[in-house]
Design a protein around this motif. Structure first.
Motif: not given
Length: 113
Positions: A47-56, A60-66, A68-75
């Motif tokens: 449904t919606y997600g967001k990534i933040i990352a540092i480029l080196k 890319l060293d990433m953290r993400y959260q979303c 899902t279409s079945d209403n799970q909150l994932k990180t």
């Protein structure tokens, strides 16, 4: 490797581990300011997600959260190895891990549109 610019680039999935939540209908829209890279993602199983990352260099060293279409909150977290194809498009190969009780791990590959 030359400096990579993620600003205003769009990516989609080309390969994912079975325990991943993203599918080929999920679109990733990236932005970049200096070494800080972010992305919004949505569509398909997300449904919606967001990534933040540092480029080196080519990582890319990433953290993400979303949500899902079945209403799970994932990180999760991931290390994305960046490569550039002959046509100039960016490819991201991720080794990722869910940050929940399962700590399940997987791999994903994304390609710039």
């Amino acid at each position: 490797m030359a400096t990579i610019d993620f600003n205003n680039k769009t990516f989609s999935l080309i390969d994912n581990s079975e325990n991943g939540k993203v599918n080929a209908d999920t679109i990733f829209e990236y932005k970049q300011q200096g070494h800080v890279v972010t992305a919004d993602y949505y569509g398909g199983t997300v449904t919606y997600g967001k990534i933040i990352a540092i480029l080196k260099d080519d990582i890319l060293d990433m953290r993400y959260q979303c949500i899902t279409s079945d209403n799970q909150l994932k990180t999760g977290k991931a290390i994305a190895t960046i490569s550039t194809l002959e046509n100039g498009k960016i490819k991201l190969a991720l080794n990722w891990e869910w940050l929940d009780d399962s700590n399940a791990k997987g791999t994903s590959v994304y390609l710039e549109h």
